[in-house]
Enzyme design. Structure first.
Site, PDB file in Angstrom:
ATOM      1  N   LYS A  55      -9.723  22.352  97.127  1.00 36.22           N
ATOM      2  CA  LYS A  55      -8.499  22.609  97.488  1.00 36.22           C
ATOM      3  C   LYS A  55      -8.262  23.662  98.434  1.00 36.22           C
ATOM      4  O   LYS A  55      -9.198  24.330  98.786  1.00 36.22           O
ATOM      5  CB  LYS A  55      -7.836  22.901  95.855  1.00 36.22           C
ATOM      6  CG  LYS A  55      -7.687  21.885  94.970  1.00 36.22           C
ATOM      7  CD  LYS A  55      -6.900  22.232  93.827  1.00 36.22           C
ATOM      8  CE  LYS A  55      -7.021  20.862  92.834  1.00 36.22           C
ATOM      9  NZ  LYS A  55      -6.069  21.374  91.684  1.00 36.22           N
ATOM     10  N   TYR A 107      -0.297  12.980  93.515  1.00 31.57           N
ATOM     11  CA  TYR A 107      -0.190  13.697  91.985  1.00 31.57           C
ATOM     12  C   TYR A 107       1.093  13.020  91.309  1.00 31.57           C
ATOM     13  O   TYR A 107       1.644  13.772  90.341  1.00 31.57           O
ATOM     14  CB  TYR A 107       0.163  15.186  92.106  1.00 31.57           C
ATOM     15  CG  TYR A 107      -1.364  15.850  92.121  1.00 31.57           C
ATOM     16  CD1 TYR A 107      -2.252  15.735  91.358  1.00 31.57           C
ATOM     17  CD2 TYR A 107      -1.571  16.571  93.269  1.00 31.57           C
ATOM     18  CE1 TYR A 107      -3.313  16.559  91.281  1.00 31.57           C
ATOM     19  CE2 TYR A 107      -2.553  17.371  93.467  1.00 31.57           C
ATOM     20  CZ  TYR A 107      -3.659  17.553  92.561  1.00 31.57           C
ATOM     21  OH  TYR A 107      -4.907  18.108  92.615  1.00 31.57           O
ATOM     22  N   PHE A 156       5.131  22.194  86.856  1.00 28.19           N
ATOM     23  CA  PHE A 156       4.691  23.041  87.911  1.00 28.19           C
ATOM     24  C   PHE A 156       4.512  21.785  89.096  1.00 28.19           C
ATOM     25  O   PHE A 156       3.685  21.942  90.165  1.00 28.19           O
ATOM     26  CB  PHE A 156       3.016  23.356  87.277  1.00 28.19           C
ATOM     27  CG  PHE A 156       2.261  22.304  86.857  1.00 28.19           C
ATOM     28  CD1 PHE A 156       1.511  21.373  87.557  1.00 28.19           C
ATOM     29  CD2 PHE A 156       2.131  22.026  85.713  1.00 28.19           C
ATOM     30  CE1 PHE A 156       0.949  20.319  87.010  1.00 28.19           C
ATOM     31  CE2 PHE A 156       1.496  21.380  84.880  1.00 28.19           C
ATOM     32  CZ  PHE A 156       0.733  20.247  85.615  1.00 28.19           C
ATOM     33  N   ARG A 163     -16.889  16.660  86.146  1.00 25.87           N
ATOM     34  CA  ARG A 163     -16.027  17.458  85.460  1.00 25.87           C
ATOM     35  C   ARG A 163     -16.644  18.897  84.771  1.00 25.87           C
ATOM     36  O   ARG A 163     -16.072  19.667  84.758  1.00 25.87           O
ATOM     37  CB  ARG A 163     -15.119  16.655  84.547  1.00 25.87           C
ATOM     38  CG  ARG A 163     -14.454  15.736  85.113  1.00 25.87           C
ATOM     39  CD  ARG A 163     -13.662  14.697  84.222  1.00 25.87           C
ATOM     40  NE  ARG A 163     -12.417  15.489  83.325  1.00 25.87           N
ATOM     41  CZ  ARG A 163     -11.353  15.897  83.961  1.00 25.87           C
ATOM     42  NH1 ARG A 163     -11.063  15.529  85.113  1.00 25.87           N
ATOM     43  NH2 ARG A 163     -10.503  16.567  83.375  1.00 25.87           N
ATOM     44  N   THR A 185     -10.060  23.235  83.624  1.00 28.46           N
ATOM     45  CA  THR A 185      -8.855  23.400  84.636  1.00 28.46           C
ATOM     46  C   THR A 185      -8.550  24.929  84.707  1.00 28.46           C
ATOM     47  O   THR A 185      -8.227  25.396  85.849  1.00 28.46           O
ATOM     48  CB  THR A 185      -7.581  22.781  83.972  1.00 28.46           C
ATOM     49  OG1 THR A 185      -7.976  21.206  83.956  1.00 28.46           O
ATOM     50  CG2 THR A 185      -6.369  22.704  85.070  1.00 28.46           C
ATOM     51  N   ARG A 229     -15.052  26.485  89.080  1.00 28.34           N
ATOM     52  CA  ARG A 229     -13.891  27.124  88.552  1.00 28.34           C
ATOM     53  C   ARG A 229     -14.156  28.526  87.921  1.00 28.34           C
ATOM     54  O   ARG A 229     -13.470  29.435  88.303  1.00 28.34           O
ATOM     55  CB  ARG A 229     -12.929  26.176  87.663  1.00 28.34           C
ATOM     56  CG  ARG A 229     -12.385  25.256  88.562  1.00 28.34           C
ATOM     57  CD  ARG A 229     -11.915  24.128  87.289  1.00 28.34           C
ATOM     58  NE  ARG A 229     -11.028  23.013  88.148  1.00 28.34           N
ATOM     59  CZ  ARG A 229     -10.512  22.089  87.709  1.00 28.34           C
ATOM     60  NH1 ARG A 229     -11.110  21.565  86.431  1.00 28.34           N
ATOM     61  NH2 ARG A 229      -9.751  21.257  88.405  1.00 28.34           N
ATOM     62  N   ASN A 271      -7.075  26.394  91.562  1.00 32.60           N
ATOM     63  CA  ASN A 271      -8.398  26.113  90.907  1.00 32.60           C
ATOM     64  C   ASN A 271      -9.332  25.715  91.673  1.00 32.60           C
ATOM     65  O   ASN A 271     -10.310  24.921  91.081  1.00 32.60           O
ATOM     66  CB  ASN A 271      -8.068  25.514  89.426  1.00 32.60           C
ATOM     67  CG  ASN A 271      -7.548  24.125  89.564  1.00 32.60           C
ATOM     68  OD1 ASN A 271      -7.264  23.668  90.524  1.00 32.60           O
ATOM     69  ND2 ASN A 271      -7.167  23.355  88.390  1.00 32.60           N
ATOM     70  N   HIS A 312     -10.353  19.471  92.461  1.00 33.80           N
ATOM     71  CA  HIS A 312      -9.868  18.284  91.698  1.00 33.80           C
ATOM     72  C   HIS A 312     -10.806  17.460  91.423  1.00 33.80           C
ATOM     73  O   HIS A 312     -11.735  17.137  92.475  1.00 33.80           O
ATOM     74  CB  HIS A 312      -8.868  17.781  92.358  1.00 33.80           C
ATOM     75  CG  HIS A 312      -8.144  16.263  91.679  1.00 33.80           C
ATOM     76  ND1 HIS A 312      -7.647  16.390  90.342  1.00 33.80           N
ATOM     77  CD2 HIS A 312      -8.611  15.037  92.119  1.00 33.80           C
ATOM     78  CE1 HIS A 312      -7.302  15.246  90.177  1.00 33.80           C
ATOM     79  NE2 HIS A 312      -8.104  14.375  91.025  1.00 33.80           N
ATOM     80  N   GLU A 331      -7.857   6.702  93.062  1.00 37.32           N
ATOM     81  CA  GLU A 331      -7.588   7.921  93.884  1.00 37.32           C
ATOM     82  C   GLU A 331      -8.760   7.841  95.105  1.00 37.32           C
ATOM     83  O   GLU A 331      -8.430   8.329  96.327  1.00 37.32           O
ATOM     84  CB  GLU A 331      -8.347   9.201  93.185  1.00 37.32           C
ATOM     85  CG  GLU A 331      -7.311   9.452  91.990  1.00 37.32           C
ATOM     86  CD  GLU A 331      -7.598  10.752  91.000  1.00 37.32           C
ATOM     87  OE1 GLU A 331      -8.844  11.324  91.317  1.00 37.32           O
ATOM     88  OE2 GLU A 331      -6.724  11.132  90.363  1.00 37.32           O
TER      89      GLU A 331
HETATM   90  P1  CMP Z   1      -6.308  18.962  89.040  1.00 39.19           P
HETATM   91  O1  CMP Z   1      -7.333  18.538  88.188  1.00 39.19           O
HETATM   92  O2  CMP Z   1      -5.998  18.859  90.398  1.00 39.19           O
HETATM   93  O3  CMP Z   1      -4.806  18.094  88.246  1.00 39.19           O
HETATM   94  C1  CMP Z   1      -3.385  18.626  88.293  1.00 39.19           C
HETATM   95  C2  CMP Z   1      -3.482  19.852  88.761  1.00 39.19           C
HETATM   96  O4  CMP Z   1      -2.249  20.670  88.231  1.00 39.19           O
HETATM   97  C3  CMP Z   1      -4.544  20.641  88.088  1.00 39.19           C
HETATM   98  O5  CMP Z   1      -5.749  20.481  88.489  1.00 39.19           O
HETATM   99  C4  CMP Z   1      -3.981  22.151  88.259  1.00 39.19           C
HETATM  100  O6  CMP Z   1      -4.343  22.693  89.521  1.00 39.19           O
HETATM  101  C5  CMP Z   1      -2.403  22.159  88.264  1.00 39.19           C
HETATM  102  N1  CMP Z   1      -1.939  22.547  86.892  1.00 39.19           N
HETATM  103  C6  CMP Z   1      -2.057  22.231  85.667  1.00 39.19           C
HETATM  104  N2  CMP Z   1      -1.415  22.977  84.968  1.00 39.19           N
HETATM  105  C7  CMP Z   1      -0.783  23.731  85.732  1.00 39.19           C
HETATM  106  C8  CMP Z   1       0.127  24.956  85.527  1.00 39.19           C
HETATM  107  N3  CMP Z   1       0.455  25.286  84.135  1.00 39.19           N
HETATM  108  N4  CMP Z   1       0.640  25.619  86.613  1.00 39.19           N
HETATM  109  C9  CMP Z   1       0.397  25.290  87.675  1.00 39.19           C
HETATM  110  N5  CMP Z   1      -0.683  24.275  88.103  1.00 39.19           N
HETATM  111  C10 CMP Z   1      -0.962  23.581  86.995  1.00 39.19           C
END
Ligand code: CMP
Length: 139
Positions: free
Chosen positions: A10, A50, A58, A86, A92, A103, A113, A116, A127
């Site tokens: 990212k 997404y 968010f 994972r 996450t 992470r 983070n 993905h 995807e």
């Molecule tokens: P990802 O695995 O890319 O899938 C969805 C993304 O949404 C997740 O990682 C986070 O980066 C983001 N995400 C999830 N929860 C939140 C949150 N509470 N606030 C902001 N971003 C979020």
């Protein structure tokens, strides 16, 4: 079984020049990078990727962030690649991520983070097809 999964490095990580360090963690875990490209998503493209999160509070912030700098999209291949990736990524929320995970070491927040990864083999196929043609996957 040998699987493939979609991984994204990212904007928070590409900005800090962490692509190589993150790729090293994938490769050390036995995952093979069978396709990889650096792209700069538009907010609309991030929104399409997404789409499943469209109703989340968010979503707007997530799409803006994903379009804020280049990302590296990649296909990782290996035994149980979806779960293995994972594991290497960690939780996450970096505050909950295990020691040694991407992470834990690199993520800045739950939003920024660093990586993905697909959450199932079924979503991985969807995807991967979003970003790559069959010809670009070199096993
Ligand atoms: P990802 O695995 O890319 O899938 C969805 C993304 O949404 C997740 O990682 C986070 O980066 C983001 N995400 C999830 N929860 C939140 C949150 N509470 N606030 C902001 N971003 C979020």
């Amino acid at each position: 079984a040998i699987e493939r999964t979609l991984s994204i490095i990212k904007p928070d990580a590409t900005r800090r020049n962490l692509t190589g360090k993150i790729n090293a963690k994938f490769e050390e875990a036995g995952l093979r990078i069978v396709a990889q490209k650096r792209i700069h998503l538009t907010e609309a493209q991030a929104g399409q990727f997404y789409e499943v999160h469209k109703e989340r509070p968010f979503y707007g912030e997530l799409c803006q962030f994903m379009a804020s700098a280049p990302v590296v999209v990649q296909v990782l291949e290996g035994e149980g690649a979806v779960a293995k990736n994972r594991e290497v990524m960690g939780a996450t929320n970096p505050a909950e991520a295990a020691d040694g995970t991407v992470r834990k070491e690199f993520a800045l927040s739950i939003g920024e983070n660093s990586v993905h990864g697909s959450d199932s083999a079924e979503n991985a196929a969807i995807e991967i097809a979003f970003f790559f043609s069959g010809l670009e996957l070199v096993g």
